[in-house]
Design an enzyme around this catalytic site. Structure first.
Site, PDB file in Angstrom:
ATOM      1  N   LYS A  63       0.846  -1.199   0.000  1.00  0.00           N
ATOM      2  CA  LYS A  63       0.000   0.000   0.000  1.00  0.00           C
ATOM      3  C   LYS A  63       0.882   1.250   0.000  1.00  0.00           C
ATOM      4  O   LYS A  63       2.100   1.146   0.228  1.00  0.00           O
ATOM      5  CB  LYS A  63      -0.905  -0.018   1.234  1.00  0.00           C
ATOM      6  CG  LYS A  63      -0.128  -0.002   2.547  1.00  0.00           C
ATOM      7  CD  LYS A  63      -0.998  -0.347   3.750  1.00  0.00           C
ATOM      8  CE  LYS A  63      -0.158  -0.406   5.014  1.00  0.00           C
ATOM      9  NZ  LYS A  63      -0.929  -0.869   6.183  1.00  0.00           N
ATOM     10  N   TYR A 288      15.101  30.746   7.074  1.00  0.00           N
ATOM     11  CA  TYR A 288      13.876  31.396   7.560  1.00  0.00           C
ATOM     12  C   TYR A 288      13.907  31.545   9.074  1.00  0.00           C
ATOM     13  O   TYR A 288      14.307  30.612   9.783  1.00  0.00           O
ATOM     14  CB  TYR A 288      12.642  30.579   7.185  1.00  0.00           C
ATOM     15  CG  TYR A 288      12.291  30.647   5.734  1.00  0.00           C
ATOM     16  CD1 TYR A 288      11.881  31.848   5.146  1.00  0.00           C
ATOM     17  CD2 TYR A 288      12.341  29.510   4.936  1.00  0.00           C
ATOM     18  CE1 TYR A 288      11.549  31.898   3.801  1.00  0.00           C
ATOM     19  CE2 TYR A 288      12.004  29.548   3.596  1.00  0.00           C
ATOM     20  CZ  TYR A 288      11.612  30.753   3.034  1.00  0.00           C
ATOM     21  OH  TYR A 288      11.281  30.798   1.717  1.00  0.00           O
TER      22      TYR A 288
HETATM   23  C1  LIG Z   1      -0.149  -1.949   6.749  1.00  0.00           C
HETATM   24  C2  LIG Z   1      -0.777  -3.210   7.115  1.00  0.00           C
HETATM   25  C3  LIG Z   1       0.002  -4.371   7.291  1.00  0.00           C
HETATM   26  C4  LIG Z   1       1.511  -4.360   7.237  1.00  0.00           C
HETATM   27  O1  LIG Z   1       2.027  -3.842   8.449  1.00  0.00           O
HETATM   28  P1  LIG Z   1       3.598  -3.705   8.722  1.00  0.00           P
HETATM   29  O2  LIG Z   1       3.682  -3.310  10.138  1.00  0.00           O
HETATM   30  O3  LIG Z   1       4.101  -2.638   7.799  1.00  0.00           O
HETATM   31  O4  LIG Z   1       4.219  -5.028   8.451  1.00  0.00           O
HETATM   32  C5  LIG Z   1      -0.671  -5.555   7.524  1.00  0.00           C
HETATM   33  N1  LIG Z   1      -2.026  -5.588   7.622  1.00  0.00           N
HETATM   34  C6  LIG Z   1      -2.791  -4.487   7.477  1.00  0.00           C
HETATM   35  C7  LIG Z   1      -4.275  -4.588   7.604  1.00  0.00           C
HETATM   36  C8  LIG Z   1      -2.195  -3.260   7.233  1.00  0.00           C
HETATM   37  O5  LIG Z   1      -2.958  -2.168   7.110  1.00  0.00           O
END
Ligand SMILES: *Cc1c(COP(=O)(O)O)cnc(C)c1O
Length: 400
Positions: A63, A288
Site C-alpha cells: 500500500k 527562515y
Molecule cells: C499496513 C498493514 C500491514 C503491514 O504492516 P507492517 O507493520 O508494515 O508489516 C498488515 N495488515 C494491514 C491490515 C495493514 O494495514
C-alpha cells in the site's frame, strides 16, 4: 486532450480511471541530484528472510506506493521472486497493479468501495468486506454483470476498534452470505494493535478471532485462508501465521521492534548533493526565521531537498546528514525545497554527495542514517518516514 477523449469515447473505452497516478519525476527527466535509490536485491533478500520465517505464504503489503518505494517496480520484482498475492489499502492501488501487468492476486484491505464494485470485478481484485451491507452491494454488482462467484475476505475487528465486523454483528453477516450465494467467503482476517510491543494483546486478539471463526463455521461459512500477521507478528508470533502473512515494513528493511529482524536490509537510500557553499562570519544567520547564528567562521552547504520532498521540517536544527562519510548537522530551518548543512568540520565542495537516508562510506569508515534514526528525531515512526518521500523525488531502481 479533446481529441484523445473523442477517440476513447468512440472506441467505447471509458475515459474514467481510478488509478492513482503519481506525477513523479522520472529518472530521465530529473535535473536535481536529489533521488531515492531502490535496491531490488535488498528487497528480494528481505522477502526471502520473511518467507523463511513465515509458516505460510507471504503476501507483501505494498500500500501507499509500496511504502514510498514505487508499487509497480516493487510488485514486479516480488512477483518474479514468487509472491502469490499482494495486499494494498485502496481500490486505486489495486487497479494500478493490474494496469502494470501484475497477475498475482490483489487484496484490497481498506474496506472502502463506494461505487467501485464493478471495477473490482472487472480487474479481478479481491475485496476485504466489513459489513452485511457491503455483501449485498457486491452481490448486486455481480448479478448485474453476471459474473462467476466472487471470492471475498472478511475483516473481523478483534481489538483495533477501527474497521471490521465486531463479534456481535457476525450473525447478520452470516445471514447476508446465505442470502447471496454468489459471494463466497474465502478469507478471514484481522489486524493487531500492539504486535510490536505487547504479546499478551496478540494472544487476546487471537482468541476473539478464533471465536469469530467458530461462529461463522457453525453457519457453514468456512474460510480457507485466515490471516493476521503484520511484520511484527510474523517475526514474533508464529501462532498468528495461519494460511498467509502480511508483512509490509519488514520487506523494506525496517525491523518493527529494535532487536527483531536484524538481518533485514534497508531498500531505500535517499541521496542529494551540495549545490552551493557559503562562508559565514560570526553573528551571520541561516534560513527562515534566522534561527541559526554562526558562533565561529562557518561553512554552510546548501542541498536541494526540503520538506516538500520528505525532508521533514522537524529536522530543523536537530537532524543530520552524511557528507564525505561524516555526520553533519542541519543548520537552521528546513525550507520547502532546500536545507542548509553545517560542514565546517568536513572539507566539502559543490557536487559532493549528501546522504539523507542510508549509508555512505568515507575515509572514517561507513556511516548510516536509518529511517528509525529520523523517526526518533521527528517524533514519528519509520513507516511515516518512508511514505513521506514525495513524488518530486525520482526513484532509481538498482540491481547491483
Ligand atoms: C499496513 C498493514 C500491514 C503491514 O504492516 P507492517 O507493520 O508494515 O508489516 C498488515 N495488515 C494491514 C491490515 C495493514 O494495514
Amino acid at each position: 486532450m479533446e481529441d484523445r477523449r473523442a477517440v476513447k469515447q468512440a472506441s467505447g473505452v471509458s475515459d474514467f480511471s481510478r488509478v492513482l497516478r503519481p506525477i513523479r519525476a522520472r529518472p530521465a527527466d530529473t535535473v536535481r541530484p536529489t533521488r531515492a535509490e531502490i535496491d531490488l536485491s535488498a528487497l528480494r533478500h528481505n522477502f526471502a528472510v520473511l518467507q523463511k520465517k513465515s509458516l505460510s505464504p507471504v503476501w507483501p503489503v505494498i500500500k501507499a506506493d509500496a511504502y514510498g518505494h514505487g508499487a509497480k517496480g516493487i510488485a514486479r520484482t516480488l512477483e518474479r521472486a514468487g509472491a502469490q498475492g499482494f495486499c494494498v489499502a485502496l481500490v486505486e492501488e489495486a487497479v494500478e497493479l493490474r494496469e502494470a501487468g501484475v497477475f498475482a492476486s490483489v487484496l484490497v484491505m481498506g474496506g472502502h468501495y463506494d461505487r467501485a464494485y464493478e471495477e473490482l470485478l472487472r480487474h479481478s481484485i479481491t475485496p476485504v468486506l466489513t459489513s452485511a451491507a457491503q455483501i449485498e452491494s457486491l452481490s448486486c454488482a455481480a448479478r448485474q454483470h453476471q459474473t462467476a462467484p466472487v471470492a471475498v475476505h472478511l475483516k473481523i475487528d478483534t481489538g483495533m476498534g477501527r474497521l471490521g465486523v465486531v463479534p456481535r454483528d457476525l450473525e447478520d453477516v452470516a445471514d447476508a452470505f446465505q442470502r447471496n450465494p454468489q459471494i463466497q467467503l474465502q478469507g478471514l482476517m484481522t489486524h493487531f494493535a500492539c504486535a510490536d510491543t505487547d504479546p499478551d494483546s496478540v494472544r487476546r486478539q487471537l482468541e476473539v478471532f478464533s471465536a469469530a471463526t467458530k461462529t461463522l463455521a457453525a453457519r457453514g461459512l468456512n474460510a480457507t485462508c485466515r490471516h493476521a500477521a503484520n511484520t511484527a507478528a510474523l517475526l514474533g508470533a508464529p501462532e498468528s501465521h495461519f494460511e498467509m502473512t502480511r508483512p509490509g515494513i519488514g520487506l523494506f528493511g525496517v525491523a518493527p521492534t529494535p532487536g527483531y529482524g536484524e538481518e533485514l536490509r534497508p531498500v531505500m537510500r535517499v541521496r542529494t548533493a551540495v549545490v552551493a557553499m557559503r562562508e559565514l562570519q560570526v553573528g551571520e544567520t541561516v534560513g527562515y526565521g534566522a534561527r541559526w547564528t554562526a558562533q565561529r567562521t562557518s561553512q554552510i552547504a546548501t542541498i536541494p531537498m526540503g520538506y516538500a520532498d520528505g525532508f521533514s521540517r522537524m529536522l530543523s536544527e536537530k537532524g543530520s546528514v552524511l557528507v564525505n562519510g561524516h555526520r553533519c548537522p542541519v543548520a537552521g530551518t528546513v525550507s520547502m525545497d532546500m536545507a542548509s548543512i553545517d560542514v565546517t568540520d568536513v572539507p566539502t565542495r559543490i557536487g559532493d554527495e549528501v546522504i539523507v537516508l542510508g549509508s555512505q562510506r568515507g575515509l572514517a569508515g561507513e556511516r548510516t542514517i536509518t529511517a528509525r534514526d529520523i523517526a526518533d528525531i521527528t517524533s514519528s515512526i519509520p513507516w511515516e518516514v518512508l511514505t513521506s518521500i514525495s513524488r518530486r523525488v525520482p526513484r532509481f531502481y538498482r540491481e547491483p
